[in-house]
Design a protein around this motif. Structure first.
Motif, mmCIF file in Angstrom:
data_model
loop_
_atom_site.group_PDB
_atom_site.id
_atom_site.type_symbol
_atom_site.label_atom_id
_atom_site.label_comp_id
_atom_site.label_asym_id
_atom_site.label_seq_id
_atom_site.Cartn_x
_atom_site.Cartn_y
_atom_site.Cartn_z
ATOM 1 N N VAL A 36 0.721 -0.971 -0.013
ATOM 2 C CA VAL A 36 -0.260 0.047 -0.491
ATOM 3 C C VAL A 36 0.598 1.169 -0.066
ATOM 4 C CG1 VAL A 36 -1.928 1.201 1.127
ATOM 5 C CG2 VAL A 36 -2.156 -1.140 1.027
ATOM 6 N N ASN A 37 0.605 2.581 -0.956
ATOM 7 C CA ASN A 37 1.106 3.417 -1.218
ATOM 8 C C ASN A 37 1.597 3.950 0.714
ATOM 9 O OD1 ASN A 37 2.485 6.060 -1.213
ATOM 10 N ND2 ASN A 37 1.412 6.296 -3.180
ATOM 11 N N PRO A 38 2.092 4.316 1.587
ATOM 12 C CA PRO A 38 2.084 5.257 2.291
ATOM 13 C C PRO A 38 1.235 6.300 2.356
ATOM 14 C CG PRO A 38 4.223 4.823 1.486
ATOM 15 C CD PRO A 38 3.955 4.389 0.422
ATOM 16 N N SER A 111 -5.118 -3.219 -9.353
ATOM 17 C CA SER A 111 -3.501 -3.166 -10.145
ATOM 18 C C SER A 111 -3.475 -3.533 -11.749
ATOM 19 C CB SER A 111 -2.294 -3.984 -9.834
ATOM 20 O OG SER A 111 -2.725 -4.853 -9.092
ATOM 21 N N PHE A 112 -4.156 -4.846 -12.010
ATOM 22 C CA PHE A 112 -5.021 -4.776 -12.815
ATOM 23 C C PHE A 112 -4.990 -4.080 -14.157
ATOM 24 C CE2 PHE A 112 -8.626 -6.547 -12.230
ATOM 25 C CZ PHE A 112 -9.896 -6.039 -13.754
ATOM 26 N N CYS A 113 -6.104 -2.988 -13.553
ATOM 27 C CA CYS A 113 -7.194 -1.469 -13.830
ATOM 28 C C CYS A 113 -5.529 -0.747 -14.193
ATOM 29 C CB CYS A 113 -8.043 -1.635 -12.958
ATOM 30 S SG CYS A 113 -9.703 -2.499 -12.867
ATOM 31 N N GLY A 114 -5.447 -0.523 -12.725
ATOM 32 C CA GLY A 114 -4.052 -0.172 -13.023
ATOM 33 C C GLY A 114 -2.905 -0.365 -14.336
ATOM 34 N N ALA A 115 -2.509 -1.172 -14.497
ATOM 35 C CA ALA A 115 -2.066 -1.313 -15.737
ATOM 36 C C ALA A 115 -2.012 -1.069 -16.912
ATOM 37 C CB ALA A 115 -2.092 -3.319 -15.286
ATOM 38 N N ALA A 116 -3.726 -1.360 -17.219
ATOM 39 C CA ALA A 116 -4.568 -1.240 -18.736
ATOM 40 C C ALA A 116 -4.017 0.401 -18.373
ATOM 41 C CB ALA A 116 -6.318 -2.126 -18.334
ATOM 42 N N SER A 117 -4.328 1.549 -17.498
ATOM 43 C CA SER A 117 -4.420 2.495 -17.474
ATOM 44 C C SER A 117 -2.395 3.022 -17.871
ATOM 45 C CB SER A 117 -4.877 3.472 -16.083
ATOM 46 O OG SER A 117 -3.965 3.197 -15.562
ATOM 47 N N ALA A 118 -2.228 2.216 -17.280
ATOM 48 C CA ALA A 118 -0.458 3.099 -17.742
ATOM 49 C C ALA A 118 0.233 2.223 -19.406
ATOM 50 C CB ALA A 118 0.307 1.335 -16.882
ATOM 51 N N LYS A 191 4.779 -1.700 -11.066
ATOM 52 C CA LYS A 191 3.694 -0.697 -10.230
ATOM 53 C C LYS A 191 3.303 0.550 -11.236
ATOM 54 C CE LYS A 191 6.182 1.148 -6.290
ATOM 55 N NZ LYS A 191 7.068 1.465 -4.767
ATOM 56 N N ALA A 192 1.977 -0.379 -11.826
ATOM 57 C CA ALA A 192 1.354 0.809 -11.949
ATOM 58 C C ALA A 192 0.642 2.014 -11.477
ATOM 59 C CB ALA A 192 0.044 -0.456 -12.076
ATOM 60 N N THR A 193 0.749 2.805 -12.054
ATOM 61 C CA THR A 193 0.337 4.271 -10.948
ATOM 62 C C THR A 193 0.746 4.903 -9.911
ATOM 63 O OG1 THR A 193 -1.976 3.257 -9.412
ATOM 64 C CG2 THR A 193 -2.605 2.844 -12.013
ATOM 65 N N TRP A 194 2.061 4.528 -9.851
ATOM 66 C CA TRP A 194 2.727 4.886 -8.543
ATOM 67 C C TRP A 194 3.157 5.981 -9.289
ATOM 68 C CZ3 TRP A 194 3.845 2.969 -3.518
ATOM 69 C CH2 TRP A 194 3.173 2.083 -2.881
ATOM 70 N N GLU A 195 4.295 7.075 -8.379
ATOM 71 C CA GLU A 195 5.350 7.719 -9.363
ATOM 72 C C GLU A 195 6.384 6.876 -9.816
ATOM 73 O OE1 GLU A 195 6.234 10.780 -6.711
ATOM 74 O OE2 GLU A 195 4.167 11.817 -6.535
ATOM 75 N N ASP A 196 6.516 6.118 -9.983
ATOM 76 C CA ASP A 196 7.805 5.158 -10.417
ATOM 77 C C ASP A 196 7.708 4.301 -11.160
ATOM 78 O OD1 ASP A 196 7.304 4.444 -8.542
ATOM 79 O OD2 ASP A 196 9.158 3.656 -7.312
ATOM 80 N N GLU A 197 6.168 3.926 -11.859
ATOM 81 C CA GLU A 197 5.688 2.988 -12.428
ATOM 82 C C GLU A 197 6.638 3.574 -13.902
ATOM 83 O OE1 GLU A 197 1.558 3.855 -14.206
ATOM 84 O OE2 GLU A 197 2.605 4.680 -15.695
ATOM 85 N N GLN A 198 6.548 1.881 -14.363
ATOM 86 C CA GLN A 198 7.317 1.957 -15.161
ATOM 87 C C GLN A 198 6.725 0.616 -16.329
ATOM 88 O OE1 GLN A 198 11.418 1.394 -15.160
ATOM 89 N NE2 GLN A 198 11.070 1.476 -13.286
ATOM 90 N N THR A 199 6.812 1.279 -17.760
ATOM 91 C CA THR A 199 5.880 0.005 -18.216
ATOM 92 C C THR A 199 7.181 -0.610 -19.849
ATOM 93 O OG1 THR A 199 5.108 1.318 -19.988
ATOM 94 C CG2 THR A 199 3.677 0.743 -18.308
ATOM 95 N N PHE A 200 6.944 -1.971 -20.019
ATOM 96 C CA PHE A 200 7.922 -2.637 -21.349
ATOM 97 C C PHE A 200 7.244 -3.305 -22.479
ATOM 98 C CE2 PHE A 200 10.580 -1.538 -17.079
ATOM 99 C CZ PHE A 200 11.026 -0.722 -18.067
#
Length: 253
Positions: A36-38, A111-118, A191-200
């Motif tokens: 969980v994001n602190p 997070s699977f929804c967040g990953a789609a948004s990413a 880390k979908a939708t976090w500030e340090d999100e990355q996609t590959f």
């Protein structure tokens, strides 16, 4: 009352309005500290007692809930994403049921929804895939044999694979064994939708290589299927001018 709350996929503003309100009024907050994001803890009031469940057993979590209920306190049990996916929530609810303690459940953005948004991705493209399989690799926690990666891969549907970033060599092997071609499009979302999100973007065959090159070892989702490349899909009938719906008449035959 004990409230199970989905924290959302990562970004603190992706928690639901209801979930945020429950945190703001909680006397006790038990959060999954490993995921969980602190920043969400900042929504809690100054007198809220906060516990990190990453350092607790189920029995210790339940004891805090039970003692809070006996003291007339409101408790929020904050889970990552939505508690219904890999949240170990049922075992907590069963203990509460045994003691007759009241609880409710506020859903969250998985997070699977967040990953789609990413990835600006639609999992269910017409004529490509109309089903999404959410699963994970067997590791220290087993998976029923009938739910093996290879058996699911045979369906050629979209797959979203949790909790498997450390087993990508084996994952690729099982996907190919089940029927995916090695060149099938795939993606790793860290880390979908976090500030340090990355996609590959990669393929089934290059999942491990891609993760190794970018130092991704955990906290990532794997997406597999032709929807990742979003080519050669059919236009939706719902918005086709020739297609009649319950709200408008089409101009076709």
């Amino acid at each position: 009352m004990i409230h199970f709350v989905g924290a959302g996929s990562g970004a603190p503003d992706l928690i639901t309005i209801r979930g945020k309100q429950l945190i703001e009024t909680a006397d006790i907050l038990i959060y999954a500290g490993s995921l969980v994001n602190p920043e969400l803890l900042l929504y809690a009031g100054p007198d809220c007692k906060i516990y990190n469940s990453a350092e607790m057993t189920l029995e210790k979590v339940f004891k805090v809930m039970e003692e809070g209920e006996q003291a007339g306190k409101d408790t929020v049990r904050l889970h990552t994403g939505d508690p219904c996916l890999y949240g170990a929530v049922r075992e907590q609810m069963d203990l509460l049921d045994e003691k007759g303690l009241p609880y409710d459940y506020c859903p969250g953005v998985s997070s699977f929804c967040g990953a789609a948004s990413a990835l600006n991705l639609e999992y269910t493209l017409p004529d490509v895939s109309q089903s999404v399989i959410i699963t994970r690799m067997a590791g220290r926690t087993p998976v029923p044999e009938r739910e093996s990666i290879a058996s699911f891969a045979a369906h050629q549907a979209t797959m979203v694979i949790f909790l498997s970033t450390g087993m990508l060599k084996e994952l690729s092997e099982k996907l190919v064994e089940g029927g995916y071609a090695e060149e099938t499009p795939a993606a790793i979302v860290y880390k979908a939708t976090w500030e340090d999100e990355q996609t590959f973007l990669c393929t089934v065959a290059t999942l491990f290589q891609t993760a190794e090159e970018h130092g991704i070892t955990k906290t990532a989702l794997i997406i597999v299927g032709d929807v990742v490349s979003h080519h050669h899909y059919q236009r939706s009938k719902l918005y086709d001018p020739e297609f009649t719906t319950g709200y408008r008449k089409g101009n076709g035959k």
